[in-house]
Design an enzyme around this catalytic site. Structure first.
Site, short mmCIF file in Angstrom:
data_model
loop_
_atom_site.label_atom_id
_atom_site.label_comp_id
_atom_site.label_asym_id
_atom_site.label_seq_id
_atom_site.Cartn_x
_atom_site.Cartn_y
_atom_site.Cartn_z
N TYR A 17 42.37 0.52 43.33
CA TYR A 17 42.89 1.78 43.89
C TYR A 17 43.13 1.61 45.39
O TYR A 17 44.13 2.07 45.91
CB TYR A 17 41.91 2.93 43.64
CG TYR A 17 42.52 4.26 44.00
CD1 TYR A 17 43.21 5.00 43.05
CD2 TYR A 17 42.45 4.75 45.30
CE1 TYR A 17 43.81 6.20 43.39
CE2 TYR A 17 43.06 5.94 45.65
CZ TYR A 17 43.73 6.68 44.69
OH TYR A 17 44.33 7.86 45.02
N PHE A 30 73.60 10.88 53.11
CA PHE A 30 73.29 10.49 51.75
C PHE A 30 72.58 11.69 51.12
O PHE A 30 71.82 12.38 51.79
CB PHE A 30 72.44 9.22 51.66
CG PHE A 30 72.29 8.82 50.23
CD1 PHE A 30 73.37 8.28 49.54
CD2 PHE A 30 71.12 9.06 49.52
CE1 PHE A 30 73.27 7.98 48.18
CE2 PHE A 30 71.02 8.77 48.17
CZ PHE A 30 72.10 8.23 47.50
N THR A 31 72.81 11.90 49.83
CA THR A 31 72.35 13.14 49.16
C THR A 31 70.86 13.42 49.40
O THR A 31 70.50 14.49 49.90
CB THR A 31 72.62 13.04 47.65
OG1 THR A 31 72.12 11.79 47.16
CG2 THR A 31 74.11 13.12 47.36
N ASP A 55 68.08 3.61 57.70
CA ASP A 55 67.96 3.60 56.24
C ASP A 55 68.25 2.16 55.85
O ASP A 55 69.40 1.71 55.83
CB ASP A 55 68.96 4.57 55.60
CG ASP A 55 68.80 4.60 54.07
OD1 ASP A 55 68.32 3.59 53.51
OD2 ASP A 55 69.16 5.60 53.46
N LYS A 115 67.29 -1.41 45.74
CA LYS A 115 68.61 -2.03 45.96
C LYS A 115 68.42 -3.45 46.50
O LYS A 115 68.16 -4.36 45.73
CB LYS A 115 69.43 -1.16 46.92
CG LYS A 115 69.96 0.14 46.30
CD LYS A 115 68.94 1.22 46.18
CE LYS A 115 69.53 2.60 45.96
NZ LYS A 115 68.47 3.61 45.76
N ARG A 165 81.27 10.48 43.09
CA ARG A 165 80.82 10.63 44.47
C ARG A 165 81.91 11.43 45.18
O ARG A 165 82.73 10.90 45.90
CB ARG A 165 80.61 9.28 45.17
CG ARG A 165 79.57 8.39 44.55
CD ARG A 165 78.13 8.68 45.00
NE ARG A 165 77.53 9.83 44.38
CZ ARG A 165 76.24 10.18 44.53
NH1 ARG A 165 75.44 9.47 45.29
NH2 ARG A 165 75.75 11.24 43.94
N PHE A 170 74.67 17.23 41.09
CA PHE A 170 75.40 16.19 40.35
C PHE A 170 74.57 15.54 39.27
O PHE A 170 75.10 15.04 38.29
CB PHE A 170 75.91 15.12 41.33
CG PHE A 170 74.82 14.55 42.19
CD1 PHE A 170 74.54 15.12 43.42
CD2 PHE A 170 74.07 13.46 41.78
CE1 PHE A 170 73.51 14.63 44.21
CE2 PHE A 170 73.05 12.96 42.56
CZ PHE A 170 72.77 13.55 43.79
C1 P71 Z 1 72.38 5.12 44.38
C2 P71 Z 1 71.06 5.64 44.78
C3 P71 Z 1 70.23 6.33 43.75
C4 P71 Z 1 70.72 7.72 43.70
C5 P71 Z 1 70.12 8.69 44.48
C6 P71 Z 1 70.64 9.97 44.50
C7 P71 Z 1 71.77 10.25 43.75
C8 P71 Z 1 72.35 9.29 42.95
C9 P71 Z 1 71.81 8.03 42.94
C10 P71 Z 1 69.65 5.94 46.66
C11 P71 Z 1 69.51 5.90 48.06
C12 P71 Z 1 70.51 5.31 48.90
C13 P71 Z 1 70.37 5.34 50.28
C14 P71 Z 1 71.39 4.76 51.15
C15 P71 Z 1 68.30 6.49 50.05
C16 P71 Z 1 68.39 6.49 48.69
C17 P71 Z 1 67.29 7.13 47.90
N1 P71 Z 1 70.75 5.55 46.07
N2 P71 Z 1 69.28 5.92 50.82
O1 P71 Z 1 73.14 4.73 45.29
O2 P71 Z 1 71.61 4.73 48.38
O3 P71 Z 1 66.50 6.15 47.34
O4 P71 Z 1 66.77 6.56 44.89
O5 P71 Z 1 64.96 5.09 45.80
O6 P71 Z 1 64.85 7.54 46.11
O7 P71 Z 1 72.67 5.07 43.18
P1 P71 Z 1 65.74 6.36 45.95
#
Ligand code: P71
Length: 465
Positions: A78, A130-131, A221, A264, A388, A455
């Site tokens: 833990y 970013f969303t 980021d 990623k 998107r 979305f």
């Molecule tokens: C992508 C994602 C995953 C995603 C998230 C929200 C809507 C659709 C798909 C996530 C990102 C990203 C950047 C630049 C932070 C996050 C959040 N991308 N910054 O592209 O691209 O990270 O998903 O690990 O929480 O499909 P998280």
């Protein structure tokens, strides 16, 4: 730098395949039923009904044998897991930040950062939203302000650094609200919503100088910043002979901390972190993480996840990996563009973005052309992509109207180390086939709209006229 494969076949993979996952092919009738049941939203399709899954490059990478070996070395204590210390050492070495707080994924880190640094009424400039990042800024009482260069909003511009911050826009904001209302600049590497577009080191240096002068931290980021480093190496003369690892380090040294979705660049299926240099900020993040994620030495992850992430960072921070990764994306993009199909240029690192406004000019943006195109591509051949555009951008909190963003795109996102060149050929041909009958594609009406990040779960029906 001499990359061995360069002389033969430019982007050939620097790995071979040890294990495979069988794919299911579906019939047109099965896909018609699946997309209807999914409310014409590709997020709601079951993955078993998908042939080539280009929904996202997030958490979809194929891990290496060494990463899987690392999974067996999970120390699931833990507190004080050995894997945490291994990851901390790798983040210090590759990213250069002193302090690490693991989180379950990127948005966990965004939550910590936003809650700690943003006060009600603050403005947070960033190189395009970013969303999840913007939502956490808003939930913390802040307002996101887009300060990316204009070229980023123009899918036809071939400007090589569409991820750059427009220093004039930033200065205008700082002058009008005062530096004390700007808790930090939010800087994304390889800007996702702009099409996977990099910032230049020259731009970052200028930003760094400006922010030092005004006492504003820069929060990176880092999600796709290794891929940004590859583009800097390709496009900025002074960096042509530097390794992506050295370039990554230089980027991080010009910033004050980062949030990271390790799903990623770091080649893992789950994980993220917050990292910074400031001791006070670190202490606050360490304390807050126990509220939302887990103890500060695991942050919602299993020990084995942290070990796989440490190894993933080592593998991703190489020229061989980036050349194959970005080379494959470029191969797909060039094949689609060669057929005269409108895509965002230059081709980014993680995806090909179809320009739905030009693909389906007969649809109004409130008929959700990108959503309709993603559904059509799935119907055509079982390829799953992601909207998107107007759906992702959501409603303006003030007016309650759709934001109708300049970019209305369908993202064909390539998972790392997963699909082959033949798969890319199937994708290109499918896009071409839909393009040839584009006049038949109808718009969509939104019939169910969730409150947050609509979305993901919104449902649609085809328009009848
Ligand atoms: C992508 C994602 C995953 C995603 C998230 C929200 C809507 C659709 C798909 C996530 C990102 C990203 C950047 C630049 C932070 C996050 C959040 N991308 N910054 O592209 O691209 O990270 O998903 O690990 O929480 O499909 P998280």
């Amino acid at each position: 730098m001499n990359i061995p494969s360069q002389n033969k076949r430019v982007w050939a993979e620097p790995y071979k395949i040890k294990m495979v996952e069988l794919l299911k092919m579906t019939t047109r009738e099965e896909r018609e039923a699946a997309i209807r049941e999914a409310g014409y939203n590709t997020f709601l399709i079951r993955s078993r009904d998908v042939y080539i899954d280009l929904l996202t490059d997030s958490g979809t990478a194929a891990m290496s044998d060494r990463q899987w070996a690392g999974m067996m070395l999970g120390d699931e204590a833990y507190a004080g897991s050995e894997n945490f210390y291994n990851l901390e050492a790798v983040v210090r070495e590759y990213y250069g930040y002193e302090h690490l707080v693991p989180t379950h994924q990127g948005r966990g880190a965004e939550n910590l950062l936003s809650r700690i640094l943003i006060k009600a009424g603050d403005q947070i400039p960033g190189n395009m939203y970013f969303t999840t990042t913007r939502l956490h800024q808003e939930l913390a009482g802040g307002t996101f302000v887009d300060v990316i260069v204009d070229e980023a909003h123009d899918p036809t511009s071939s400007f090589p650094f569409k991820g750059n911050v427009d220093m004039g826009k930033l200065d205008q904001l700082v002058q009008s609200v005062g530096a004390d209302r700007v808790p930090y600049v939010s800087l994304e590497g390889n800007v996702n919503m702009a099409g996977g577009q990099p910032f230049s080191m020259a731009n970052l240096r200028e930003l760094h100088q400006y922010c030092r002068k005004h006492g504003i931290p820069i929060m990176l980021d880092a999600t796709r910043t290794l891929e940004n480093a590859w583009f800097i190496r390709e496009r900025e003369d002074a960096y042509a002979h530097m390794s992506v690892r050295e370039i990554l380090r230089e980027i991080c040294d010009l910033t004050d901390g980062c949030t990271m979705s390790a799903k990623k660049d770091a080649l893992v299926n789950i994980g993220g972190f917050f990292a910074c240099n400031d001791d006070e900020l670190f202490k606050k993040a360490q304390n807050l993480v126990v509220v939302y994620e887990g103890l500060h030495t695991y942050g919602g992850l299993a020990g084995r996840d942290m070990e796989a992430m440490a190894q993933g960072i080592r593998e991703a921070a190489t020229e061989e990996h980036q050349q194959a990764r970005i080379g494959q994306v470029r191969y797909l993009g060039e094949n689609i563009a060669a057929a005269g199909i409108p895509i965002v240029t230059p081709i980014g690192s993680h995806a090909i973005f179809l320009d739905a406004k030009r693909f389906l000019p007969h649809l109004d943006q409130d008929e959700y052309p990108a959503q309709a195109l993603a559904a059509e591509l799935y119907l055509e051949s079982g390829i799953r992509s992601m909207e998107r555009g107007n759906v992702s951008a959501g409603r303006d909190p003030e007016t309650g109207k759709n934001r109708r963003p300049a970019l209305e795109l369908v993202r064909l996102t390539i998972p790392r180390r997963v699909y082959t060149q033949a798969h890319m050929d199937v994708v290109a041909q499918s896009v071409i086939d839909v393009y040839q009958r584009r006049n038949e594609v109808r718009g969509l009406t939104m019939v169910d709209e969730p409150e947050y990040l609509r979305f993901f779960q919104a449902r649609f029906e085809p328009m009848t006229h």
